[in-house]
Motif scaffolding. Structure first.
Motif, PDB file in Angstrom:
ATOM      1  N   THR A 136      15.051   1.588  -4.242  1.00 16.38           N
ATOM      2  CA  THR A 136      13.602   2.410  -4.805  1.00 16.38           C
ATOM      3  C   THR A 136      12.724   1.050  -4.721  1.00 16.38           C
ATOM      4  O   THR A 136      13.056   0.165  -5.464  1.00 16.38           O
ATOM      5  CB  THR A 136      13.851   2.693  -6.155  1.00 16.38           C
ATOM      6  OG1 THR A 136      14.404   4.080  -6.279  1.00 16.38           O
ATOM      7  CG2 THR A 136      12.284   3.348  -6.711  1.00 16.38           C
ATOM      8  N   THR A 137      11.777   0.941  -3.741  1.00 23.54           N
ATOM      9  CA  THR A 137      11.011  -0.120  -3.460  1.00 23.54           C
ATOM     10  C   THR A 137      10.067  -0.517  -4.839  1.00 23.54           C
ATOM     11  O   THR A 137       9.749  -1.543  -5.307  1.00 23.54           O
ATOM     12  CB  THR A 137      10.075  -0.033  -2.422  1.00 23.54           C
ATOM     13  OG1 THR A 137       8.987   0.935  -2.532  1.00 23.54           O
ATOM     14  CG2 THR A 137      10.993   0.167  -1.239  1.00 23.54           C
ATOM     15  N   GLY A 138       9.517   0.471  -5.409  1.00 19.78           N
ATOM     16  CA  GLY A 138       8.650   0.208  -6.642  1.00 19.78           C
ATOM     17  C   GLY A 138       7.353  -0.330  -6.083  1.00 19.78           C
ATOM     18  O   GLY A 138       6.284  -0.319  -6.883  1.00 19.78           O
ATOM     19  N   SER A 140       3.736   0.954  -5.025  1.00 18.48           N
ATOM     20  CA  SER A 140       2.849   1.973  -5.199  1.00 18.48           C
ATOM     21  C   SER A 140       1.768   2.153  -4.273  1.00 18.48           C
ATOM     22  O   SER A 140       0.966   3.213  -4.122  1.00 18.48           O
ATOM     23  CB  SER A 140       2.487   1.909  -6.577  1.00 18.48           C
ATOM     24  OG  SER A 140       1.697   0.760  -6.955  1.00 18.48           O
ATOM     25  N   PHE A 151       5.840  -6.401  -7.196  1.00 16.85           N
ATOM     26  CA  PHE A 151       6.309  -4.877  -7.306  1.00 16.85           C
ATOM     27  C   PHE A 151       7.854  -5.146  -8.048  1.00 16.85           C
ATOM     28  O   PHE A 151       8.333  -6.008  -7.881  1.00 16.85           O
ATOM     29  CB  PHE A 151       6.375  -3.918  -6.149  1.00 16.85           C
ATOM     30  CG  PHE A 151       6.960  -4.851  -5.027  1.00 16.85           C
ATOM     31  CD1 PHE A 151       8.201  -4.415  -4.599  1.00 16.85           C
ATOM     32  CD2 PHE A 151       6.343  -5.646  -4.220  1.00 16.85           C
ATOM     33  CE1 PHE A 151       8.974  -5.231  -3.537  1.00 16.85           C
ATOM     34  CE2 PHE A 151       6.743  -6.225  -3.170  1.00 16.85           C
ATOM     35  CZ  PHE A 151       8.155  -5.947  -2.954  1.00 16.85           C
ATOM     36  N   LYS A 152       8.476  -3.998  -8.516  1.00 22.07           N
ATOM     37  CA  LYS A 152       9.586  -4.164  -9.074  1.00 22.07           C
ATOM     38  C   LYS A 152      10.601  -3.137  -8.434  1.00 22.07           C
ATOM     39  O   LYS A 152      10.746  -2.058  -8.627  1.00 22.07           O
ATOM     40  CB  LYS A 152       9.591  -4.000 -10.637  1.00 22.07           C
ATOM     41  CG  LYS A 152      10.976  -4.318 -11.314  1.00 22.07           C
ATOM     42  CD  LYS A 152      10.724  -4.099 -12.797  1.00 22.07           C
ATOM     43  CE  LYS A 152      11.818  -4.679 -13.547  1.00 22.07           C
ATOM     44  NZ  LYS A 152      11.864  -4.748 -14.914  1.00 22.07           N
ATOM     45  N   PRO A 153      11.445  -3.514  -7.479  1.00 26.09           N
ATOM     46  CA  PRO A 153      12.418  -2.704  -6.874  1.00 26.09           C
ATOM     47  C   PRO A 153      13.808  -2.449  -7.432  1.00 26.09           C
ATOM     48  O   PRO A 153      14.004  -3.275  -8.532  1.00 26.09           O
ATOM     49  CB  PRO A 153      12.809  -3.479  -5.460  1.00 26.09           C
ATOM     50  CG  PRO A 153      12.689  -4.781  -5.726  1.00 26.09           C
ATOM     51  CD  PRO A 153      11.225  -5.004  -6.866  1.00 26.09           C
ATOM     52  N   SER A 154      14.578  -1.553  -7.402  1.00 28.73           N
ATOM     53  CA  SER A 154      15.860  -1.494  -7.734  1.00 28.73           C
ATOM     54  C   SER A 154      16.836  -1.062  -6.661  1.00 28.73           C
ATOM     55  O   SER A 154      16.177  -0.373  -5.743  1.00 28.73           O
ATOM     56  CB  SER A 154      15.764  -0.431  -8.952  1.00 28.73           C
ATOM     57  OG  SER A 154      15.395   0.821  -8.194  1.00 28.73           O
ATOM     58  N   SER A 207      10.502  -8.750 -10.979  1.00 31.05           N
ATOM     59  CA  SER A 207       9.629  -8.300  -9.861  1.00 31.05           C
ATOM     60  C   SER A 207       9.441  -9.455  -8.826  1.00 31.05           C
ATOM     61  O   SER A 207       9.874 -10.734  -9.037  1.00 31.05           O
ATOM     62  CB  SER A 207       8.162  -8.221 -10.449  1.00 31.05           C
ATOM     63  OG  SER A 207       8.018  -7.058 -11.616  1.00 31.05           O
ATOM     64  N   PRO A 237       1.225  -1.233 -10.832  1.00 34.16           N
ATOM     65  CA  PRO A 237       1.890  -2.505 -10.393  1.00 34.16           C
ATOM     66  C   PRO A 237       0.841  -3.178  -9.335  1.00 34.16           C
ATOM     67  O   PRO A 237       1.094  -4.506  -9.368  1.00 34.16           O
ATOM     68  CB  PRO A 237       2.972  -1.909  -9.721  1.00 34.16           C
ATOM     69  CG  PRO A 237       3.255  -0.583 -10.115  1.00 34.16           C
ATOM     70  CD  PRO A 237       1.739   0.086 -10.406  1.00 34.16           C
TER      71      PRO A 237
END
Length: 729
Positions: free
Chosen positions: A251-253, A255, A276-279, A314, A722
């Motif tokens: 999930t890139t985070g 937006s 951004f905050k990916p997971s 992030s 974000p």
């Protein structure tokens, strides 16, 4: 004879076409006299948009002087196309209606194609929408296919209502792994598309451009629609994968959408910063890279990658003007994820209507009325026939936050690029700081993303019963006036001893922006001695600051982390590295983040909040709420973001009128001195100073001023929060 159509007849015929009725007409013998070798074709558009045109038979007759002569027999409303393709001439079109005429004789002078020619079409931009997705990232299995349908925006059309539009000639170039995909044009005029087929596993990039088009209108005027603006070059990343892996697990985070632009002030920088905050699957290790924009005729794919900067879970990437490709990789993921983000530089113009002789950088006076406008922004949602009609009725405007309130420009429909001024009255402090800039744009029509779900699939006709849809798009750079202001503190909160230097506004210039320069100038101006290693320009390390010794009152959670013991202080007159703890030393945070470069490498920007703080544990992990890349230590506690309150207190200090704020000022200073003050305490203190009452609940350390109102709530609804980050050094 050359046929003349009266304007009233044209209006009636256009109206009949819009509502779906065909005007009674006779078959007309049409003679086309066309510039030699340009060629001509004739088509009719039906009652629906984005459907294949009906092609009419055109016969080559003879040559007449400098023209090639063609004939056709046409009964429908039609348009001709001369030039274009590989002819070396500008694609030239005109819509014509035979009506009751039995003969039409038209002469078509077609210009040679000139790649350097560009006209100022004002709000009618030269961009493209693609039907891939917001990320502009397609994942295809080997053998999988996708119909890529480009749409020129602004569309070249006859009429704002009828929208009899003609597409330009598109080109698609495959970059990267050219063996990964094949691309071929299919369909017919009216609805052409590129069929993309996955061939072998690999990553290809499709670069989409188009040529110019000259539209001759029925009233005798004409408009030259430019070739695509290079910075708007369409980019689609195609990831061809083996097997059944359709999801990467990442999930890139990110937006940012196809409609959003991350704007930056090009007079101050050449790029924007985006966080951004990916997971990743099972919390796998993540890495981020960003590829500089690939303009038309520009760099090839795989030649301009740079790493994203990690901080607090992030990543931050630098975005340059054009379409930037962000790549997110993760251990355990089936494949990499890509996301195309658009950034553009703008020029911010400031006019002092109260003082005509004022110029940028001069002091401002309380009560001065400023007009601020923006060169280079555009309506974020583009007009597409039968799908989107942006800004109706006059719902497109720029908005910022100023002193806890929303300020906005006058609402317009299409011409935001020309009319976007906001007006500000300078407060008592003589300082103006605008934050949270976005573009609000309502539209009449279908929901967002309908250009991806409907074109080529539905019959699309004019929709006069369309709903109004609101929207918040893009981000605009913060504005600080006068330019060159930052807020600075020197703190020893970890010792429970408050400030050495309370919040202070400082002026920086192009030759005086280094963090090392700021702290030395600040302390010297206040007659506070300091010692440092290295030099101002190289390997600067702040060793100690003059400070009279007194008994520390270290928060218990820091004492616990240190094992309950404090070391002795080396010098009663200086607070130095190694005092009280082996970790003890001076660090700085910029906009609530520990920079990953030294003070002699860190260049500050207008509006930054820099805090020089004494750390006792983990080389700064007692001052921040995230794990750094250079320390194994976890942060000891989630701490509030005090930057906005620091700035407000610094403004009040600059005014020299603390007493007018009464106990609210004293309370704000007490909150700032409390190392582990909650976000609710900080927000409440700021609201009191700003004259606001309502506050959003703390929600576990978060929270924001209720004064953010519609802007922040709408941003949250559209997933844009974000983007609104402060600069992290």
């Amino acid at each position: 004879m050359r046929r003349v159509i009266r304007p009233a007849v044209l209006f009636l015929l256009a109206l009949l076409a819009v509502v779906g009725f065909a005007a009674e007409s006779l078959a007309a013998n049409v003679t086309f006299n066309v510039t030699r070798n340009a060629g001509v074709r004739a088509f009719s558009k039906g009652n629906y948009h984005f459907e294949e045109f009906t092609k009419h038979t055109v016969t080559s007759a003879a040559r007449n002087g400098t023209y090639d002569v063609y004939t056709a027999n046409i009964s429908d409303r039609f348009h001709y196309v001369a030039g274009g393709g590989d002819t070396g001439f500008v694609k030239t079109v005109q819509v014509m209606t035979p009506g009751l005429q039995d003969k039409i004789d038209v002469t078509i002078d077609v210009d040679q194609l000139d790649p350097s020619r560009r006209e100022n079409n004002k709000f009618k931009g030269d961009s493209v929408y693609l039907n891939a997705n917001d990320a502009q990232h397609l994942v295809l299995k080997t053998g999988g296919k996708f119909k890529l349908i480009p749409t020129r925006v602004w569309q070249a059309a006859e009429g704002f209502t009828d929208n009899y539009f003609i597409e330009p000639d598109y080109k698609i170039e495959v970059l990267g792994d050219a063996n990964a995909v094949s691309s071929k044009w299919d369909g017919a005029p009216g609805l052409e598309y590129a069929e993309i087929t996955g061939k072998t596993p690999g990553v290809a990039v499709l670069r989409v451009t188009y040529d110019p088009l000259l539209f001759k209108y029925s009233d005798g005027s004409e408009e030259y629609y430019n070739s695509i603006d290079p910075v708007n070059t369409g980019i689609v990343v195609v990831n061809v994968v083996n097997g059944n892996n359709e999801k990467s697990g990442i999930t890139t985070g990110i937006s940012a959408r196809e409609y959003d632009t991350i704007y930056f002030d090009k007079d101050k920088t050449d790029h924007a910063e985006y966080s951004f905050k990916p997971s990743a699957p099972n919390g796998g290790e993540i890495s981020v890279q960003v590829h500089r924009p690939i303009h038309a005729g520009g760099a090839s794919f795989e030649t301009a990658w740079s790493d994203g900067v990690y901080s607090d879970g992030s990543f931050t990437v630098d975005l340059y003007e054009g379409r930037n490709i962000v790549k997110v990789s993760a251990k355990g993921a089936a494949f990499d994820e890509y996301h195309v983000i658009t950034a553009k530089g703008i020029k911010i113009n400031v006019e002092n209507e109260t003082n005509a002789s004022w110029k940028a950088g001069d002091p401002l006076k309380a009560g001065d009325k400023l007009k601020i406008s923006f060169e280079g922004i555009k309506t974020p949602l583009e007009k597409i026939a039968g799908i989107y009609n942006p800004g109706y009725p006059d719902t497109c405007y720029v908005s910022y936050r100023f002193n806890g309130e929303e300020i906005k420009s006058t609402g317009v429909q299409y011409n935001l690029s020309e009319k976007n001024e906001i007006e500000v009255t300078v407060p008592a402090s003589g300082l103006v700081r605008l934050t949270g800039g976005v573009i609000n744009c309502g539209h009449m029509g279908d929901p967002l993303d309908s250009h991806r779900t409907r074109i080529g699939k539905d019959q699309i006709s004019p929709n006069f019963a369309a709903k109004n849809v609101s929207g918040v798009y893009s981000t605009l750079p913060d504005i600080t006036l006068p330019a060159g202001l930052i807020a600075v503190t020197v703190e020893k909160l970890t010792l429970g001893q408050g400030f050495i230097v309370e919040p202070t506004l400082m002026t920086i210039s192009n030759s005086n922006r280094l963090s090392s320069q700021v702290v030395t100038n600040l302390l010297k101006n206040k007659s506070i001695d300091l010692h440092y290693d290295g030099s101002i320009e190289d390997n600067f390390y702040l060793q100690e600051i003059e400070d009279k010794a007194s008994a520390p009152n270290v928060p218990q959670y820091i004492l616990d982390a240190l094992g309950g013991n404090l070391l002795a202080r080396k010098n009663d007159n200086f607070l130095s590295g190694g005092d009280y703890s082996t970790f003890g030393g001076w660090v700085s945070t910029v906009n609530n983040v520990l920079p990953d470069v030294g003070a002699s490498e860190l260049s500050l920007r207008d509006g930054d909040v820099i805090r020089y703080q004494f750390s006792l544990y983990g080389w700064g992990t007692d001052l921040i709420s995230y794990k750094t890349s250079w320390s194994e230590e976890e942060p000891l506690k989630k701490l509030a973001d005090k930057d906005d309150l620091i700035w407000k207190v610094a403004e009040i200090n600059a005014e020299g009128n603390k007493s007018s704020y009464g106990s609210n000022y004293d309370n704000a200073l007490s909150v700032l001195k409390k190392l582990d003050a909650s976000q609710l305490e900080v927000n409440t203190a700021l609201a009191a100073l700003s004259g606001e009452a309502a506050m959003v609940p703390d929600a576990g350390g978060g929270g924001c001023n209720a004064g953010f109102g519609f802007g922040i709530l709408a941003l949250a609804a559209f997933g844009l929060l974000p983007i609104l980050r402060k600069r992290a050094g």
